[in-house]
Design a protein around this motif. Structure first.
Motif, mmCIF file in Angstrom:
data_model
loop_
_atom_site.group_PDB
_atom_site.id
_atom_site.type_symbol
_atom_site.label_atom_id
_atom_site.label_comp_id
_atom_site.label_asym_id
_atom_site.label_seq_id
_atom_site.Cartn_x
_atom_site.Cartn_y
_atom_site.Cartn_z
ATOM 1 N N GLN A 42 -124.661 66.142 5.305
ATOM 2 C CA GLN A 42 -125.862 65.492 5.832
ATOM 3 C C GLN A 42 -126.289 64.338 4.920
ATOM 4 O OE1 GLN A 42 -127.316 66.092 8.690
ATOM 5 N NE2 GLN A 42 -127.089 68.226 9.266
ATOM 6 N N ASP A 43 -126.239 64.573 3.600
ATOM 7 C CA ASP A 43 -126.627 63.537 2.643
ATOM 8 C C ASP A 43 -125.647 62.369 2.650
ATOM 9 O OD1 ASP A 43 -128.854 64.962 1.891
ATOM 10 O OD2 ASP A 43 -127.868 65.951 0.207
ATOM 11 N N LEU A 44 -124.354 62.666 2.780
ATOM 12 C CA LEU A 44 -123.360 61.593 2.819
ATOM 13 C C LEU A 44 -123.514 60.754 4.093
ATOM 14 C CD1 LEU A 44 -120.170 63.375 1.419
ATOM 15 C CD2 LEU A 44 -121.564 61.646 0.292
ATOM 16 N N LYS A 45 -123.944 61.391 5.177
ATOM 17 C CA LYS A 45 -124.218 60.618 6.398
ATOM 18 C C LYS A 45 -125.387 59.665 6.166
ATOM 19 C CE LYS A 45 -123.841 59.532 10.748
ATOM 20 N NZ LYS A 45 -122.619 58.893 11.292
ATOM 21 N N ALA A 46 -126.437 60.163 5.506
ATOM 22 C CA ALA A 46 -127.567 59.293 5.173
ATOM 23 C C ALA A 46 -127.118 58.163 4.250
ATOM 24 C CB ALA A 46 -128.676 60.108 4.517
ATOM 25 N N ALA A 47 -126.230 58.483 3.303
ATOM 26 C CA ALA A 47 -125.711 57.454 2.394
ATOM 27 C C ALA A 47 -124.931 56.397 3.162
ATOM 28 C CB ALA A 47 -124.815 58.102 1.339
ATOM 29 N N HIS A 48 -124.162 56.819 4.156
ATOM 30 C CA HIS A 48 -123.376 55.881 4.955
ATOM 31 C C HIS A 48 -124.278 54.892 5.687
ATOM 32 C CE1 HIS A 48 -120.943 54.884 8.688
ATOM 33 N NE2 HIS A 48 -120.140 54.495 7.729
ATOM 34 N N LEU A 49 -125.418 55.373 6.187
ATOM 35 C CA LEU A 49 -126.322 54.523 6.966
ATOM 36 C C LEU A 49 -127.260 53.684 6.103
ATOM 37 C CD1 LEU A 49 -127.283 56.962 9.862
ATOM 38 C CD2 LEU A 49 -125.635 55.092 9.926
ATOM 39 N N THR A 50 -127.446 54.064 4.842
ATOM 40 C CA THR A 50 -128.324 53.292 3.954
ATOM 41 C C THR A 50 -127.540 52.495 2.916
ATOM 42 O OG1 THR A 50 -128.575 55.231 2.506
ATOM 43 C CG2 THR A 50 -130.260 54.910 4.199
ATOM 44 N N LEU A 51 -126.228 52.422 3.081
ATOM 45 C CA LEU A 51 -125.349 51.677 2.168
ATOM 46 C C LEU A 51 -125.477 52.183 0.727
ATOM 47 C CD1 LEU A 51 -125.960 48.064 3.551
ATOM 48 C CD2 LEU A 51 -124.010 49.542 4.019
ATOM 49 N N THR A 52 -125.548 53.497 0.600
ATOM 50 C CA THR A 52 -125.648 54.124 -0.721
ATOM 51 C C THR A 52 -124.279 54.664 -1.121
ATOM 52 O OG1 THR A 52 -127.901 54.782 -0.178
ATOM 53 C CG2 THR A 52 -126.900 55.833 -2.085
#
Length: 689
Positions: free
Chosen positions: A505-515
């Protein structure tokens, strides 16, 4: 540094121009397909379209101020989550609230330094994502670490409540909570899941494009905060949050003065009369439960009140009337062979029926989706750059840039597994070393299935995998060591599988926020290390100051007794059930599965009103009072949306978070007063005329 950033910006612009030229020479059919994909791609609609944004290196995304903010948020929310978890075992999702607090914390910090004439680095969405990930990892263990379920189920009080004369509940099968062994246990089992699925992150997020709704929602929230409109909205939310936090804190302080004895104070106010109060139907005046009701969906809250009416309004009075026929009249109601046994095992049946149905449903959806993805990949390339927008290509590039070597993940997993195999049997001799070896062999497969299913449905099935491990190990361990082995083994599997889901879930958020994935993995590891210390300490704040586990008290910890009895059921089989309880449990199990099936087969306009058996089961043990509080919260939200839908959508999360945090902050001074033996001066109590 400035030169490097300028060169990177020029390179990005050149790459963007080249890609635009390539797309421009596509034929009309390809252009039409590209527009359709871009229109339907949820991620492209959610993420900001800024192809020239300069992204800080992954090391600069983790900052000292960010770690301090994560620790502060993690401590506050650990106490809040622990209170809710020990009260009823049903905690709302506080990620939105944590994201708002992270934004407010750093914005306030930079503003103060700016007014003092001190220059600070800009607050980016990448830093915000890292802070939220670290904070959530810090307080997640307070909810999922077993402090109100499988670990607390090992203590002597729960052992006695389960029945000392019960065959599977053997003497000596208990272990009192301790800061030392709980901290060590968490350090041993919590880090393995961080490394189990690292090699599969590209497949699940880029190739299969799994949506991970919770991770996507988190990314949308953070991206919104870091837009010009988001800053204005955040200021309004902050004012509402601060106002209701203050009100909730002082309301808790005011209530304390009137609670000087058992069943005293506003929390025992007989709102609907003394007869209803005796059946736990009363308004609790808890700002925390009202706030939780505002965050939880209407369906959850209505399911809670339905479960309360069925159990405390109908079933328990009827079964109590059969005292002397169904169970011995000489036994107290708290005995597992008495009314308490019906409460516990019927609740277990509802939970198992709901869990098994959803487990099979998610498994079938996962298998069908994987088969379809593999079949489609044989025809077209999923990651074909011609079929994706420039923003999507940029996110993929950033996501794959800071690669995490597979050998590090495999080596780390093996190292932590070896430590667990050595340490856990020393803590719990009933847990044989080969139990743990088998658990760690199958855990990555379980973690993958759970993370894949969560990416499609947003349902975390870690509880179900833990329950399977509990029954298997309890039966394998037998009467002498089955209960302890089942509870501990449940924690091992549940921790790994749950962390795998959280990380994806966190890696998905990272993918969408360019993190950067590296900064996300490291921040999750730091947050987990914080949690291994913070969570046991926050638990002992309650365990020493209050009567945790008392079935008639405020902190009933219902899931501790449920988990222990599931382990006893795994050892004994159906012989552990009271008279006629098997028939009632079978009906509850069939009801739970049937309600879910009817919901899935019904049209959406009817299916959305189907109750949630998992939520219905909670009042069976806890009582109806908190369900009434949460229904008050859901009524406020319903009315607010009718009056002003736009304002309600903006302010409900902030107001609810303020209520929850204010009540949670009052826990610390009230616990200190309890430890200091300072009692409230007044007892407000209602008696029959």
């Amino acid at each position: 540094m400035a030169t490097e950033m300028k060169e990177e910006q020029n390179t990005l612009k050149q790459r963007t121009q080249n890609q635009v030229i390539e797309i421009g020479v596509m034929n009309k059919k390809e252009e039409k397909e590209s527009k359709e994909i871009e229109k339907d791609d949820l991620e492209d609609q959610q993420a900001p379209q800024d192809a020239c944004e300069i992204i800080p290196p992954w090391r600069k995304q983790i900052t000292v101020r960010g770690l301090f903010a994560s620790f502060a948020i993690g401590v506050i929310y650990s106490i809040i989550v622990m209170k809710i978890n020990l009260s009823n075992g049903l905690a709302p999702n506080l990620n939105v609230s944590a994201a708002l607090m992270a934004f407010v914390f750093i914005k306030s910090w930079t503003k103060i330094l700016h007014k003092a004439g001190i220059l600070t680095t800009p607050f980016t969405r990448q830093e915000n994502t890292v802070i939220l990930t670290c904070a959530v990892a810090c307080y997640s263990l307070a909810l999922g670490g077993g402090f109100a379920s499988y670990l607390l189920g090992l203590n002597r009080k729960t052992y006695e409540q389960a029945g000392i004369d019960t065959v599977g509940n053997t003497p000596g099968s208990h272990k009192e909570p301790g800061v030392g062994w709980m901290t060590g246990y968490l350090f041993v089992v919590s880090f393995v899941g961080l490394l189990a699925l690292v090699p599969l992150r590209k497949i699940m997020i880029i190739d299969y494009k799994l949506t991970y709704p919770s991770g996507t929602a988190t990314a949308v929230l953070i991206n919104g905060f870091h837009s010009p409109q988001g800053d204005k909205m955040a200021k309004k939310q902050v004012r509402g949050f601060a106002k209701f936090l203050t009100f909730s804190f002082f309301w808790g302080f005011f209530q304390w003065f009137y609670s000087g004895g058992d069943t005293c104070g506003f929390s025992q106010f007989p709102t609907f009369g003394l007869q209803a109060w005796r059946q736990t139907f009363y308004f609790n005046f808890s700002m925390m439960y009202i706030g939780a009701g505002m965050i939880c969906s209407h369906r959850v809250n209505l399911s809670l009140i339905l479960g309360a009416v069925i159990s405390w309004g109908v079933m328990w009075p009827l079964i109590r009337g059969l005292k002397g026929d169904w169970y011995s009249s000489s036994l107290p109601e708290s005995n597992m062979k008495s009314l308490q046994g019906y409460k516990v095992f019927i609740a277990i049946s509802l939970i198992l029926g709901d869990g098994l149905y959803n487990f099979l449903k998610v498994l079938i959806v996962t298998i069908r989706s994987m088969y379809a993805s593999m079949k489609n990949r044989g025809i077209t390339n999923v990651a074909d750059p011609q079929s994706q927008s420039l923003d999507h290509l940029r996110r993929n590039e950033v996501f794959m840039k800071d690669n995490i070597p597979v050998w590090i993940a495999c080596l780390g997993y093996s190292l932590f597994a070896c430590i667990s195999i050595i340490v856990i049997p020393r803590m719990f001799p009933e847990m044989r070393w080969y139990y743990i070896v088998i658990a760690y062999i199958f855990a990555p497969a379980f973690g993958f299935c759970n993370a894949y299913g969560a990416g499609l449905t947003d349902m975390n099935m870690a509880y179900n995998y833990g329950t399977v491990a509990l029954f298997v190990l309890a039966a394998w361990g037998g009467k002498d060591s089955g209960v302890v082995a089942g509870l501990v083994g449940c924690g091992v599997i549940k921790s790994i599988v749950s962390v795998c889901n959280d990380l994806m879930q966190d890696l998905k958020a990272a993918h969408l926020t360019l993190t950067s994935p590296r900064s996300m993995l490291l921040s999750q590891a730091i947050g987990t290390a914080m949690a291994c210390v913070v969570a046991p300490l926050s638990f002992f704040l309650f365990y020493k100051a209050f009567d945790v586990g008392n079935p008639d008290g405020e902190f009933k910890a219902p899931y501790a007794l449920i988990y222990r009895n599931m382990a006893i059921l795994g050892v004994e089989g159906f012989s552990a059930l009271p008279r006629h309880c098997l028939q009632l449990c079978s009906a509850a199990f069939i009801f739970a599965a049937g309600v879910n099936l009817a919901r899935d087969l019904s049209p959406p306009k009817f299916g959305r009103w189907a109750p949630l058996p998992m939520a219905m089961a909670v009042p069976f043990l806890v009582g109806a009072y908190f369900a009434i509080d949460m229904c008050v919260g859901t009524s406020i939200v319903f009315a607010w949306h009718k009056i002003n839908k736009k304002k309600a959508s903006l302010m409900v999360p902030a107001v609810a978070s303020g209520m929850i945090c204010g009540d949670g902050l009052w826990i610390l001074p009230s616990a200190i007063l309890a430890l200091a033996k300072v009692k409230p001066p007044i007892c407000m109590k209602f008696l029959s005329a």
